[in-house]
Design a protein around this motif. Structure first.
Motif, short mmCIF file in Angstrom:
data_model
loop_
_atom_site.label_atom_id
_atom_site.label_comp_id
_atom_site.label_asym_id
_atom_site.label_seq_id
_atom_site.Cartn_x
_atom_site.Cartn_y
_atom_site.Cartn_z
N LEU A 1 0.81 -1.22 0.00
CA LEU A 1 0.00 0.00 0.00
C LEU A 1 0.84 1.27 0.00
O LEU A 1 0.29 2.37 -0.05
N SER A 2 2.14 1.12 0.05
CA SER A 2 3.01 2.28 0.22
C SER A 2 2.84 3.30 -0.92
O SER A 2 2.56 4.48 -0.67
N HIS A 3 3.00 2.86 -2.14
CA HIS A 3 2.90 3.80 -3.26
C HIS A 3 1.48 4.36 -3.42
O HIS A 3 1.31 5.58 -3.57
N PRO A 4 0.43 3.53 -3.40
CA PRO A 4 -0.92 4.08 -3.56
C PRO A 4 -1.29 5.12 -2.49
O PRO A 4 -1.86 6.17 -2.82
N LEU A 5 -0.95 4.85 -1.25
CA LEU A 5 -1.34 5.78 -0.19
C LEU A 5 -0.49 7.04 -0.18
O LEU A 5 -0.99 8.13 0.13
N ARG A 6 0.78 6.93 -0.51
CA ARG A 6 1.60 8.15 -0.59
C ARG A 6 1.11 9.03 -1.74
O ARG A 6 1.04 10.26 -1.61
N THR A 7 0.77 8.42 -2.87
CA THR A 7 0.25 9.18 -4.00
C THR A 7 -1.09 9.83 -3.65
O THR A 7 -1.33 11.01 -3.95
N ALA A 8 -1.96 9.08 -3.00
CA ALA A 8 -3.27 9.61 -2.61
C ALA A 8 -3.12 10.75 -1.62
O ALA A 8 -3.84 11.77 -1.71
N ALA A 9 -2.19 10.63 -0.66
CA ALA A 9 -1.98 11.70 0.31
C ALA A 9 -1.53 12.98 -0.37
O ALA A 9 -1.98 14.08 -0.03
N ALA A 10 -0.66 12.85 -1.37
CA ALA A 10 -0.20 14.03 -2.10
C ALA A 10 -1.34 14.67 -2.89
O ALA A 10 -1.45 15.90 -2.97
N GLU A 11 -2.19 13.85 -3.50
CA GLU A 11 -3.31 14.37 -4.27
C GLU A 11 -4.35 15.05 -3.39
O GLU A 11 -4.90 16.10 -3.73
N LEU A 12 -4.63 14.47 -2.22
CA LEU A 12 -5.69 14.98 -1.36
C LEU A 12 -5.25 16.18 -0.53
O LEU A 12 -6.01 17.14 -0.36
N TYR A 13 -4.03 16.17 -0.01
CA TYR A 13 -3.66 17.13 1.04
C TYR A 13 -2.47 18.02 0.70
O TYR A 13 -2.21 18.97 1.44
N ARG A 14 -1.72 17.73 -0.37
CA ARG A 14 -0.57 18.56 -0.74
C ARG A 14 0.32 18.82 0.48
O ARG A 14 0.32 19.90 1.05
N GLY A 15 1.06 17.83 0.89
CA GLY A 15 1.84 17.91 2.12
C GLY A 15 2.80 19.09 2.18
O GLY A 15 3.30 19.56 1.17
N GLY A 16 3.04 19.56 3.40
CA GLY A 16 3.94 20.68 3.61
C GLY A 16 4.56 20.62 4.99
O GLY A 16 4.75 19.54 5.55
N HIS A 17 4.87 21.81 5.56
CA HIS A 17 5.48 21.91 6.89
C HIS A 17 6.78 21.10 6.97
O HIS A 17 7.08 20.48 8.00
N LEU A 18 7.55 21.10 5.90
CA LEU A 18 8.72 20.22 5.84
C LEU A 18 9.85 20.70 6.75
O LEU A 18 10.62 19.87 7.27
N ILE A 19 9.97 22.00 6.96
CA ILE A 19 11.01 22.47 7.88
C ILE A 19 10.66 22.05 9.31
O ILE A 19 11.55 21.61 10.06
N LYS A 20 9.40 22.16 9.68
CA LYS A 20 8.97 21.70 11.00
C LYS A 20 9.21 20.20 11.15
O LYS A 20 9.69 19.73 12.19
N GLN A 21 8.92 19.44 10.09
CA GLN A 21 9.15 18.00 10.15
C GLN A 21 10.64 17.69 10.30
O GLN A 21 11.03 16.80 11.06
N ARG A 22 11.48 18.44 9.58
CA ARG A 22 12.93 18.23 9.69
C ARG A 22 13.41 18.54 11.11
O ARG A 22 14.28 17.85 11.66
N ALA A 23 12.82 19.58 11.72
CA ALA A 23 13.20 19.93 13.09
C ALA A 23 12.83 18.81 14.06
O ALA A 23 13.60 18.48 14.97
#
Length: 495
Positions: free
Chosen positions: A350-372
């Motif tokens: 399910l890794s590829h389908p769910l990662r693709t779906a998450a990007a389509e639905l929510y447009r992930g961000g907050h990457l600096i906070k995640q890196r911290a």
């Protein structure tokens, strides 16, 4: 006058018979207040009287009054009832003005989608998120904010381009790597980096899983009692909820169910809200059924870090290789809720389908906070913070248990395991009105949640959820004495 008020409310309720009763009653009460039908400083009818005149349950009226109080429409005066506030909240709907046109007093029922009406009809998010006895609230003042801010400031000075654009890879790679290592060591979770998806908390995680792995009208199993937030998201996605009872060993699977569910949602490490731990035999039974009947287990590892009498139990996901389990967690309780950061560990298929779906639905961000947060974990600060908070919460939990024993007695102790988490359940006699007790406590400034409101079935235990994590012992004591007085006034205990 009170009978006239009831007549007015009854007429308004009959004008719009669609929707959930408690939502309709709240709306007509709000309108009556904003239109001046119930002027400022007017005392509202007693809940018992109004319930009798409207021919509704007292709980329906109590829930409406509680919502009015939380939104600022009314005030509560100890011993003298509920009164219309002098100043209405800024978001109050404007009074209906006379017009030559037939303008409806409220939005017509068709202005909301069926899905939206369903969501609002079961909405249960509380405006109270801090203080005694808000369940599930961590002590956010004890978090090392300065340390995390120092890490973030450094990363903000020269961010990589990849940290400033949309994420379509499941979230920050460094955080997923840190979580892979941390979960393997502390929770026995089998998770490679590509199996982890960073989300904005449990609600988004459940929404993603529901949208990608189930179709409208599919059946999902949920615990009864269970977390209302998960249930509402599943409802909003058009899924049918099949509530299964919980005992001391966890959820009791329906072995005769036909057809089988599409998914089952469980909290095996610390059942919410009762607090029990799912036994090994029950876990193995659930895994065997999932493989044989081909459904997914969604494991919410709620509060797993805060177990006090023994080390945290391994996750259900790690009991078997390639288990049919999706494991979800969050930093809301371990760090702080406003961080809005969670994670989902999925099977490799399910890794590829769910990662693709998450990007389509929510447009992930907050990457600096995640890196911290990744650096916070890799530097050992996260584990150190967990250790400190585990000691602090254990101390507060023991103090609250001592108050229950001293002032109420053994019969009021939690019926299930009470050696973990951020809240405990105060047991109450069968048949008592825990909603009325919670409402009375709220009027006195103490927030508790009625256990009966977490059930879908008619078979409901009575109790109160008491969160103890975010307040110190003196405040715990003061709030407990207020609650004790509420129990006395409701006839639960003697003088």
């Amino acid at each position: 006058m009170r009978s006239l008020y009831a007549d007015h409310l009854l007429a308004r309720l009959q004008e719009n018979p669609n929707g959930k009763l408690h939502q309709r009653l709240l709306l007509v009460l709000q309108q009556a207040i904003t239109e001046g039908i119930f002027p400022a400083e007017t005392r509202l009818p007693a809940s018992r009287d109004l319930a009798k005149e409207l021919n509704v349950s007292r709980n329906t009226v109590l829930n409406a009054y509680e919502a009015l109080l939380s939104e600022g429409y009314v005030t509560a005066r100890t011993g003298s009832g509920t009164w219309v506030a002098n100043m209405l909240p800024e978001f109050s709907p404007a009074p209906v003005q006379p017009s030559s046109k037939d303008v409806p007093r409220a939005l017509p029922a068709h202005s909301l989608s069926t899905r939206g009406a369903e969501l609002l009809g079961y909405a249960n998010a509380s405006p109270y998120q801090w203080g005694a006895f808000v369940p599930g609230a961590p002590d956010v003042t004890a978090f090392p904010h300065a340390l995390l801010r120092k890490i973030e400031d450094r990363l903000q000075k020269s961010p990589d381009i990849e940290q400033l654009i949309y994420s379509n890879g499941g979230g920050c790679a460094q955080l997923r790597q840190a979580l892979s290592e941390y979960l393997r060591v502390t929770r026995s979770v089998n998770a490679e980096v590509e199996q982890i998806i960073i989300t904005e908390g449990i609600h988004q995680t459940v929404d993603l899983v529901a949208k990608v792995l189930a179709d409208v009208n599919d059946t999902v199993w949920v615990e009864d009692p269970g977390y209302w937030g998960t249930r509402n998201i599943l409802r909003c996605n058009g899924l049918r909820l099949h509530a299964l009872p919980v005992d001391a060993e966890g959820i009791i699977p329906d072995v005769s169910a036909a057809p089988p569910p599409k998914m089952v949602f469980v909290t095996p490490s610390h059942q919410y809200p009762l607090g029990g731990l799912m036994s090994l035999s029950r876990r193995q039974q659930l895994l065997e059924m999932a493989r044989r009947q081909r459904f997914w287990i969604i494991e919410d590892d709620y509060d797993s870090e805060f177990r006090f009498s023994q080390p945290p139990h391994p996750a259900l996901q790690g009991l078997e290789d390639n288990a049919p389990v999706l494991y979800m967690g969050t930093f809301s309780k371990t760090l702080y809720p406003a961080l809005r950061m969670g994670y989902l560990v999925v099977p490799k298929s399910l890794s590829h389908p769910l990662r693709t779906a998450a990007a389509e639905l929510y447009r992930g961000g907050h990457l600096i906070k995640q890196r911290a947060i990744a650096e916070f974990i890799r530097g050992g600060h996260f584990a150190a913070h967990i250790r400190r908070m585990r000691l602090l919460y254990h101390q507060r939990r023991q103090f609250l248990l001592s108050l229950i024993l001293r002032y109420l007695g053994n019969d009021f102790l939690p019926r299930y395991s009470h050696d973990a988490g951020l809240h405990l359940v105060l047991s109450l006699p069968d048949g008592c009105d825990d909603v009325a007790i919670a409402t009375r406590a709220l009027h006195k400034g103490v927030v508790v949640r009625a256990l009966s409101q977490y059930y879908l079935s008619a078979q409901q235990e009575r109790g109160l959820l008491l969160g103890y994590a975010c307040i110190d012992e003196p405040k715990l004591f003061a709030a407990f004495m207020v609650l004790r007085e509420c129990l006395r006034q409701e006839g639960i205990i003697g003088c």
